[in-house]
Each structure stands twice: as structure tokens, then as C-alpha cells.
Design an enzyme around this catalytic site. Structure first.
Site, PDB file in Angstrom:
ATOM      1  N   GLN A 127       0.899  -1.169   0.000  1.00 55.31           N
ATOM      2  CA  GLN A 127       0.000   0.000   0.000  1.00 55.31           C
ATOM      3  C   GLN A 127       0.929   1.208   0.000  1.00 55.31           C
ATOM      4  O   GLN A 127       1.501   1.547   1.021  1.00 55.31           O
ATOM      5  CB  GLN A 127      -0.913  -0.042   1.228  1.00 55.31           C
ATOM      6  CG  GLN A 127      -1.623   1.275   1.543  1.00 55.31           C
ATOM      7  CD  GLN A 127      -2.480   1.804   0.395  1.00 55.31           C
ATOM      8  OE1 GLN A 127      -3.231   1.060  -0.224  1.00 55.31           O
ATOM      9  NE2 GLN A 127      -2.337   3.086   0.086  1.00 55.31           N
ATOM     10  N   GLU A 261      -7.103   2.676  -5.396  1.00 59.50           N
ATOM     11  CA  GLU A 261      -7.316   2.724  -6.840  1.00 59.50           C
ATOM     12  C   GLU A 261      -6.106   2.295  -7.650  1.00 59.50           C
ATOM     13  O   GLU A 261      -5.774   2.929  -8.652  1.00 59.50           O
ATOM     14  CB  GLU A 261      -7.731   4.150  -7.214  1.00 59.50           C
ATOM     15  CG  GLU A 261      -6.647   5.241  -6.994  1.00 59.50           C
ATOM     16  CD  GLU A 261      -6.638   5.863  -5.609  1.00 59.50           C
ATOM     17  OE1 GLU A 261      -7.065   5.193  -4.649  1.00 59.50           O
ATOM     18  OE2 GLU A 261      -6.181   7.006  -5.487  1.00 59.50           O
ATOM     19  N   HIS A 285     -16.177   4.360  -6.499  1.00 58.21           N
ATOM     20  CA  HIS A 285     -15.176   5.352  -6.091  1.00 58.21           C
ATOM     21  C   HIS A 285     -13.801   5.024  -6.682  1.00 58.21           C
ATOM     22  O   HIS A 285     -13.172   5.871  -7.323  1.00 58.21           O
ATOM     23  CB  HIS A 285     -15.103   5.401  -4.560  1.00 58.21           C
ATOM     24  CG  HIS A 285     -14.109   6.380  -4.046  1.00 58.21           C
ATOM     25  ND1 HIS A 285     -14.441   7.664  -3.686  1.00 58.21           N
ATOM     26  CD2 HIS A 285     -12.766   6.272  -3.839  1.00 58.21           C
ATOM     27  CE1 HIS A 285     -13.352   8.301  -3.289  1.00 58.21           C
ATOM     28  NE2 HIS A 285     -12.322   7.480  -3.357  1.00 58.21           N
ATOM     29  N   GLU A 286     -13.367   3.791  -6.487  1.00 51.26           N
ATOM     30  CA  GLU A 286     -12.028   3.429  -6.979  1.00 51.26           C
ATOM     31  C   GLU A 286     -11.994   3.455  -8.514  1.00 51.26           C
ATOM     32  O   GLU A 286     -10.991   3.862  -9.103  1.00 51.26           O
ATOM     33  CB  GLU A 286     -11.593   2.064  -6.432  1.00 51.26           C
ATOM     34  CG  GLU A 286     -11.621   1.944  -4.907  1.00 51.26           C
ATOM     35  CD  GLU A 286     -11.030   3.120  -4.144  1.00 51.26           C
ATOM     36  OE1 GLU A 286     -10.138   3.801  -4.679  1.00 51.26           O
ATOM     37  OE2 GLU A 286     -11.484   3.370  -3.009  1.00 51.26           O
ATOM     38  N   HIS A 289     -11.502   6.937  -9.774  1.00 50.68           N
ATOM     39  CA  HIS A 289     -10.108   7.388  -9.718  1.00 50.68           C
ATOM     40  C   HIS A 289      -9.357   7.112 -11.022  1.00 50.68           C
ATOM     41  O   HIS A 289      -8.316   7.729 -11.274  1.00 50.68           O
ATOM     42  CB  HIS A 289      -9.359   6.687  -8.585  1.00 50.68           C
ATOM     43  CG  HIS A 289      -9.444   7.382  -7.259  1.00 50.68           C
ATOM     44  ND1 HIS A 289      -9.028   8.687  -7.066  1.00 50.68           N
ATOM     45  CD2 HIS A 289      -9.863   6.936  -6.043  1.00 50.68           C
ATOM     46  CE1 HIS A 289      -9.195   9.014  -5.784  1.00 50.68           C
ATOM     47  NE2 HIS A 289      -9.704   7.974  -5.142  1.00 50.68           N
ATOM     48  N   GLU A 308      -9.278  13.384  -4.380  1.00 49.70           N
ATOM     49  CA  GLU A 308     -10.407  12.785  -3.659  1.00 49.70           C
ATOM     50  C   GLU A 308     -11.716  13.573  -3.787  1.00 49.70           C
ATOM     51  O   GLU A 308     -12.784  12.981  -3.838  1.00 49.70           O
ATOM     52  CB  GLU A 308     -10.040  12.558  -2.196  1.00 49.70           C
ATOM     53  CG  GLU A 308      -8.877  11.574  -2.005  1.00 49.70           C
ATOM     54  CD  GLU A 308      -9.140  10.169  -2.539  1.00 49.70           C
ATOM     55  OE1 GLU A 308     -10.308   9.822  -2.821  1.00 49.70           O
ATOM     56  OE2 GLU A 308      -8.150   9.412  -2.684  1.00 49.70           O
ATOM     57  N   ASP A 365      -0.173  10.718   6.280  1.00 49.18           N
ATOM     58  CA  ASP A 365      -1.034   9.708   6.920  1.00 49.18           C
ATOM     59  C   ASP A 365      -1.694  10.275   8.166  1.00 49.18           C
ATOM     60  O   ASP A 365      -2.834   9.956   8.494  1.00 49.18           O
ATOM     61  CB  ASP A 365      -0.223   8.474   7.340  1.00 49.18           C
ATOM     62  CG  ASP A 365       0.143   7.617   6.145  1.00 49.18           C
ATOM     63  OD1 ASP A 365      -0.555   7.712   5.118  1.00 49.18           O
ATOM     64  OD2 ASP A 365       1.139   6.878   6.241  1.00 49.18           O
ATOM     65  N   TYR A 373     -12.119  15.046   0.718  1.00 52.55           N
ATOM     66  CA  TYR A 373     -13.169  14.295   0.036  1.00 52.55           C
ATOM     67  C   TYR A 373     -14.474  15.090  -0.012  1.00 52.55           C
ATOM     68  O   TYR A 373     -14.996  15.412  -1.074  1.00 52.55           O
ATOM     69  CB  TYR A 373     -13.465  12.980   0.778  1.00 52.55           C
ATOM     70  CG  TYR A 373     -12.401  11.927   0.722  1.00 52.55           C
ATOM     71  CD1 TYR A 373     -11.231  12.037   1.466  1.00 52.55           C
ATOM     72  CD2 TYR A 373     -12.573  10.774  -0.046  1.00 52.55           C
ATOM     73  CE1 TYR A 373     -10.264  11.048   1.448  1.00 52.55           C
ATOM     74  CE2 TYR A 373     -11.610   9.771  -0.072  1.00 52.55           C
ATOM     75  CZ  TYR A 373     -10.460   9.913   0.672  1.00 52.55           C
ATOM     76  OH  TYR A 373      -9.511   8.920   0.653  1.00 52.55           O
TER      77      TYR A 373
HETATM   78  N1  BES Z   1      -6.904   6.614  -2.449  1.00 51.54           N
HETATM   79  C1  BES Z   1      -7.803   6.366  -1.383  1.00 51.54           C
HETATM   80  C2  BES Z   1      -7.179   5.625  -0.231  1.00 51.54           C
HETATM   81  C3  BES Z   1      -5.968   6.312   0.348  1.00 51.54           C
HETATM   82  C4  BES Z   1      -5.941   7.676   0.549  1.00 51.54           C
HETATM   83  C5  BES Z   1      -4.881   5.560   0.698  1.00 51.54           C
HETATM   84  C6  BES Z   1      -4.808   8.272   1.082  1.00 51.54           C
HETATM   85  C7  BES Z   1      -3.764   6.164   1.231  1.00 51.54           C
HETATM   86  C8  BES Z   1      -3.712   7.530   1.426  1.00 51.54           C
HETATM   87  C9  BES Z   1      -9.041   5.610  -1.847  1.00 51.54           C
HETATM   88  O1  BES Z   1      -9.469   5.948  -3.124  1.00 51.54           O
HETATM   89  C10 BES Z   1     -10.168   5.994  -0.941  1.00 51.54           C
HETATM   90  O2  BES Z   1     -10.508   7.144  -0.950  1.00 51.54           O
HETATM   91  N2  BES Z   1     -10.728   5.054  -0.212  1.00 51.54           N
HETATM   92  C11 BES Z   1     -11.885   5.301   0.617  1.00 51.54           C
HETATM   93  C12 BES Z   1     -13.092   4.825  -0.144  1.00 51.54           C
HETATM   94  C13 BES Z   1     -14.358   5.546   0.127  1.00 51.54           C
HETATM   95  C14 BES Z   1     -14.274   7.040   0.073  1.00 51.54           C
HETATM   96  C15 BES Z   1     -15.432   5.033  -0.804  1.00 51.54           C
HETATM   97  C16 BES Z   1     -11.709   4.528   1.903  1.00 51.54           C
HETATM   98  O3  BES Z   1     -10.699   3.829   2.046  1.00 51.54           O
HETATM   99  O4  BES Z   1     -12.533   4.634   2.788  1.00 51.54           O
HETATM  100 ZN    ZN Z   2     -10.345   7.896  -3.160  1.00 55.39          ZN
END
Ligand code: BES
Ligand code: ZN
Length: 584
Positions: A127, A261, A285-286, A289, A308, A365, A373
Site C-alpha cells: 500500500q 485505486e 469510487h475506486e 479514480h 479525492e 497519513d 473528500y
Molecule cells: N486513495 C484512497 C485511499 C488512500 C488515501 C490511501 C490516502 C492512502 C492515502 C481511496 O481511493 C479511498 O478514498 N478510499 C476510501 C473509499 C471511500 C471514500 C469510498 C476509503 O478507504 O474509505
Molecule cells: Zn479515493
């Protein structure tokens, strides 16, 4: 020195990587990878080359002529890692670096067989978003610089490797399998991804295949059967799908996100497999992206809302096309509530509630939240409201086509919008959205009849006739609307009538458990412990640990449960829970 990404040592005045070739031998016994990577530059280069690394042991560096190059690994900085400075002796088109990863590599989670569904084989996955690719490969780890790559992974032959790349075939060689992959489209390094484990697959359509542990693969195929229809809807909204395949990998339960994604191979938490396809918006969602994020990428994490916020907008357009405007509005309403929770979390750091942020000295992080978002989504809706849906949709397609396979900043977005739709930024109050804290006073509140019906309940226990047609989103909205602490009688009635503690849909279960904990209805604690033991998705861990820690009677339990499962959580989730449990 010209560093344009606060999270990378990459320097604009130095050689830029165009592609890399990786060979890696994965060793489950030592939880390390022994690898060699050749970074190929856009043009032959000399002088200094600064790369990002984290917990890597660099063994040697050679140039294209085979000359050993001098290098220095600088002392690591918190979360950024260590700068690897290489002296290119004379013009060279490439460098070859031999190195080993650490068992602590932050991009990797090594799972024991017992942490998988099948229980017989180990599992490894990566990841990399936001800045963990550097713990796997020494490179220029900034989304501004796109790279193509080839990768050859060697691993125990009883396992299966998948990668967010094109499959170039596998051969078995003694006890090892060697699997080759190639990523022909240039990607930002955070989209580098692979997994190795006991995996089976089912084809869903000519370009979609789902991967999962054998015991889950049929359920996964059922859950995601609608994916081809989703791609069709997305293509008609945003233009052709540019990545050839859209495969899905169902992750082990410790996967810390809902989805990731990774191009050609989206990673998804197994918690979306509910048996009733009620949480497939994560797939939308993915998939979204593939346009917003993977095609048009934020130049660095300070502009994360471009990834996002746009993706939430695109996701809800897909939902609207496939499930109707009502469902999209409910999703937006839930997002609006969750946004308020993020604002509360940042009460003492209001700068984190801006869309355009400053990340010097900040761990991406650590400041991850739903602000980029949901506030980003609301901002795009405000622009859409100002110019009209048709003009906005046309602009969006043009924006995606213009910056395709590029990396941009908020300023690039502003300039493009202003040129295409003069006055739109001012009409939408863009300054306040981008650079203001919280929400502008002009922000609109999403409305829908189904939302009104939930709000009209005022937190009262609904009748089963009313809830019979509720989606998971409506359940979550209802549960979050119940004033807390709720009377014990309300909690007991809700549980008796709707068996919420027994729910296996985590988007319903977790809001229920949080409501119960915040209401002192501690009959749910064994179930809370069960969830915290079984699932590593941060969306669920964070509110549950927060609620446990907030209540004096369960504060100790939070610490005990965490101590018990700490090692099974993904490193990123572990860090998040530590922050939640740290005394303020
Ligand atoms: N790209 C993100 C996950 C991510 C963001 C990983 C930042 C590491 C750092 C992914 O597209 C995402 O937004 N996932 C969401 C999904 C949801 C909004 C539908 C999640 O993990 O909750
Ligand atoms: Zn996302």
C-alpha cells in the site's frame, strides 16, 4: 536545489526517471525483499541524483557502463525517510541499485497464514499511497514524476502474484515462481502495487476479473458482478477508460482502507462483501479514480483534494446514473455528516480544514481525513450549481482530457476553470472554499425526500415497515441522527427490533456500535471487541477506538484490545490507533 514536493527529495534540476525495471525476490521467512532496480532517465544525466528511501539497505549503485557509483544514505527524517544521494560519475542513461527492504517497510504488510481466510498460506501486500513506495523501491517518490515499469517477482511457487500492471507471464523454477509484469502507462509512484498469496479468480467480463482467497472468490464475483455496467456509466460521463483492464483484488481483512485505486487492479476491503451489493459504491469510487487521480493526479499531497474531491463527485455521478439521484443525495448527506466529524477532529488544527493545504513538516497519513473528500465534493457541487450541470460536465471532460497523464496543482485547476468558464470561480466563492477553514457561509445543504423522512424521525425508533426499504446509507444516516447519549430503552428497542449487534454490514454495524457505546449501552462491548479483532479498516477502527476511549468505563478496554491486536493491524492503522489513544 529545487524541491517542489514537501514529501520528496526529488529535485527538479536533476535527472528525472522515465521508467524502471525491478527484479525482486520475496522472502516470507525474513519478511524482506532482495531487489535490484534500474532507473532509466528521460535523458542521459550526470551530477547528483537524490532519491527517496525508507528503511532500505542500499548495497551497491552502478551506472549503465557498470561503474560503481559513490552514494550516501543520509540520516532518516521522520516519515520522509532517508535521502539517498548518488554521484553520477559521467553522463549515464540509467543507474542500477541493488538493495534490500526491511521487515518494517511501511508499504508492506506480511500476514501469517492464520491472518488469512484459508489459514494455510502467508499473504503479502503493498500500500504505497501516500509516501510509502520509497520503502519498497529507491526512487523519486513524488506524484509529479510519472514512471512506467517492468517488474519480475520471485516467490514461493505455491503462491500467486498479482500486480497493478499488465500480466507478462509466470514460470516456475524449482521451489520458486517468477512472475513478470509490465506497466505500460506512466503512473505516479504511489500507484505501484502488488500482492502475493493464495488467490483464485473469476472473470466478470472481458476486461474485469475479480481475485480473492479461494474461499471468498465466488462471493466476491457475486458482489461485484455490476462492475462492467459501472465502467460503461463512467465512460459515458468522463470519457474512455484508459487503463485497458479493471480487475479487483479482494484484500485480507487487515487492509486499512475501503479501497485503493491501483491502476488495472483496484484493492478492496473484504468488508464490502455483504452478500447484497449494498456497499459497491466503494467500487464506483475506486473506478472513478481511473480518471480523477490516476489520469489527472495531484502534484503533491497539498493538493490531495484534486484526487479525492473530484473522485467523490465522480463516484456520486456514477451512483446517480445507475441507482438514481436519491441514492446519490443520500450518499452526499452522509458525507456531509462525516465532514462535520472531521471538522471536530481538527478543532485544534483548523488549517487542516482547508482544501489547499501546506504540508511542510506534516505526515500525510497523520492528517488524513474526509475534508479533501467531502469539502472538495461540496466545492465542485457549488461550481456546478453556479454554471449549470451541462456546462460543468463539459468542462470536467475537457479538464480530464487536458491534464490526462499529468500532475497538477490547485492553481492549475483554477487557471483551467477560469479560462473555460470565466467568472465561475468567483460565482462559486472559490477563495473561501479553497483557502478558508471549515465551510463557507454560502455552502448549500444537500436535501432529499428520503433524507427528510429520516430526519423527521428525530431519533425515534422507526417501525419495521419504514426501515424495510432502507439502504445501508439510510441506516447509517438514521443511526448518526439519534441524539446521544440515547436512553437505554431506545438502544434496547433498536437492538431487539433490528438485531443491529448481529449485523454483518459494517456500514450499519459500526455506526450502531458507536451510538451504543456513546450511550453507555455496554451490552455491545463483546461485539465491539469482535470487530476490532477481525477488521483493520481504519474507517471502522477509528470511531470504535475513539468511542471506547471517550467513556471512562471502557477506556481501559480500548488499551487492552489494542495491545492484543496491535501486531495484526497494518502499520498505518496501528499509527492511527496510537494517535487516537494517546492522552491529550
Ligand atoms: N486513495 C484512497 C485511499 C488512500 C488515501 C490511501 C490516502 C492512502 C492515502 C481511496 O481511493 C479511498 O478514498 N478510499 C476510501 C473509499 C471511500 C471514500 C469510498 C476509503 O478507504 O474509505
Ligand atoms: Zn479515493
Amino acid at each position: 536545489m529545487t524541491r517542489r514536493d514537501p514529501h520528496s527529495y526529488a529535485d527538479d534540476t536533476q535527472a528525472q526517471t522515465d521508467s524502471f525495471a525491478l527484479t525482486a525476490r520475496v522472502d516470507f521467512a525474513t519478511q524482506t525483499i532482495a531487489a535490484e532496480v534500474t532507473l532509466v532517465f528521460h535523458a542521459p544525466a550526470s551530477g547528483r541524483l537524490d532519491l527517496d528511501t525508507r528503511d532500505l539497505t542500499i548495497e551497491s549503485v552502478h551506472d549503465a557502463l557498470g561503474r560503481a557509483l559513490a552514494f550516501a544514505v543520509h540520516p532518516p527524517e521522520p516519515f520522509l525517510g532517508a535521502r539517498l544521494a548518488i554521484e553520477l560519475a559521467g553522463p549515464t542513461p540509467s543507474v542500477r541499485i541493488r538493495y534490500r527492504t526491511s521487515p518494517e517497510a511501511s508499504a508492506l504488510q506480511w500476514l501469517e497464514p492464520a491472518q488469512t481466510l484459508g489459514g494455510a498460506r502467508p499473504f503479502l501486500f503493498s500500500q504505497c499511497q501516500a509516501i510509502h513506495a520509497r520503502s519498497l523501491v529507491p526512487l523519486q517518490d513524488t506524484p509529479r514524476l510519472r514512471v512506467r515499469y517492468t517488474a519480475e517477482l520471485a516467490f514461493p511457487r505455491e503462491l500467486v502474484a498479482v500486480m497493478a500492471a499488465a500480466d507478462r507471464g509466470r514460470r516456475d523454477d524449482g521451489a520458486l515462481a517468477v512472475h513478470r509484469f509490465e506497466m505500460p502507462q506512466p503512473i505516479p509512484p504511489y500507484l505501484f502495487a502488488f500482492a502475493i498469496g493464495d488467490l483464485a479468480s473469476r472473470d466478470l467480463s472481458p476486461r474485469c476479473r475479480v481475485w480473492a482467497e479461494p474461499g471468498l472468490v465466488d462471493a466476491a464475483a457475486y458482489e461485484f458482478a455490476g462492475v462492467e455496467a459501472m465502467i460503461g456509466a463512467a465512460e459515458s460521463l468522463f470519457g474512455p477508460y484508459d487503463w485497458e483492464r479493471f480487475d479487483i483484488l479482494t484484500m485480507p481483512p487487515s487492509f486499512p482502507y475501503g479501497g485503493m485505486e491501483n491502476p488495472r487492479l483496484t484493492f478492496l476491503t473484504p468488508t464490502v462483501i455483504t452478500g447484497d451489493r449494498s456497499l459497491v459504491s466503494v467500487v464506483a469510487h475506486e473506478l472513478a479514480h481511473s480518471w480523477t487521480g490516476n489520469l489527472v493526479t495531484n502534484a503533491n499531497a497539498e493538493h490531495f483534494w484534486l484526487n479525492e474531491g473530484f473522485t467523490m463527485y465522480a463516484e456520486r455521478r456514477i451512483t446517480e446514473a445507475l441507482e438514481g439521484a436519491d441514492m446519490a443525495a443520500l450518499s452526499a448527506a452522509l458525507g456531509r455528516r462525516e465532514l462535520d466529524e472531521s471538522f471536530e477532529r481538527f478543532a485544534d488544527r483548523p488549517a487542516m480544514t482547508k482544501l489547499r493545504t501546506h504540508h511542510e513538516g506534516i505526515d500525510p497519513d497523520e492528517c488524513y481525513s474526509l475534508v479533501p473528500y467531502e469539502k472538495g465534493y461540496m466545492f465542485l457541487c457549488a461550481i456546478e450549481a453556479a454554471v449549470g450541470r451541462e456546462a460543468f460536465s463539459r468542462w470536467l471532460r475537457d479538464y480530464l482530457a487536458t491534464f490526462r497523464f499529468g500532475a497538477i496543482t490547485t492553481e492549475d485547476f483554477e487557471a483551467h476553470l477560469e479560462a473555460a468558464l470565466p467568472g465561475a470561480l468567483a460565482a462559486a466563492n472559490a477563495r473561501a472554499w479553497l483557502d478558508g477553514e471549515g465551510l463557507p457561509a454560502t455552502a448549500a445543504t444537500p436535501r432529499s425526500a428520503r433524507l427528510d423522512a429520516i430526519e423527521a424521525l428525530g431519533g425515534a425508533v422507526p417501525s419495521p415497515a419504514v426501515t424495510a426499504a432502507w439502504s445501508a446509507t439510510e441506516w447509517a444516516l438514521y443511526l448518526e441522527s439519534v441524539p446521544r447519549p440515547a436512553p437505554e430503552a431506545t438502544c434496547r428497542a433498536l437492538d431487539a427490533e433490528f438485531h443491529l449487534t448481529a449485523s454483518t454490514n459494517h456500514d450499519i454495524l459500526v455506526p450502531w456500535l458507536v451510538l451504543a457505546l456513546k450511550s453507555g449501552y455496554l451490552a455491545v462491548t463483546p461485539r465491539v471487541e469482535q470487530v476490532l479483532a477481525a477488521v483493520g479498516r481504519m474507517k471502522y477502527l477509528r470511531p470504535l477506538y475513539t468511542a471506547l476511549a471517550a467513556e471512562p468505563r471502557t477506556r481501559e478496554l480500548a488499551a487492552t484490545v489494542f495491545a492484543q491486536h496491535r501486531d495484526a493491524y497494518h502499520p498505518i492503522a496501528r499509527q492511527m490507533v496510537e494517535t487516537v489513544l494517546r492522552p491529550k
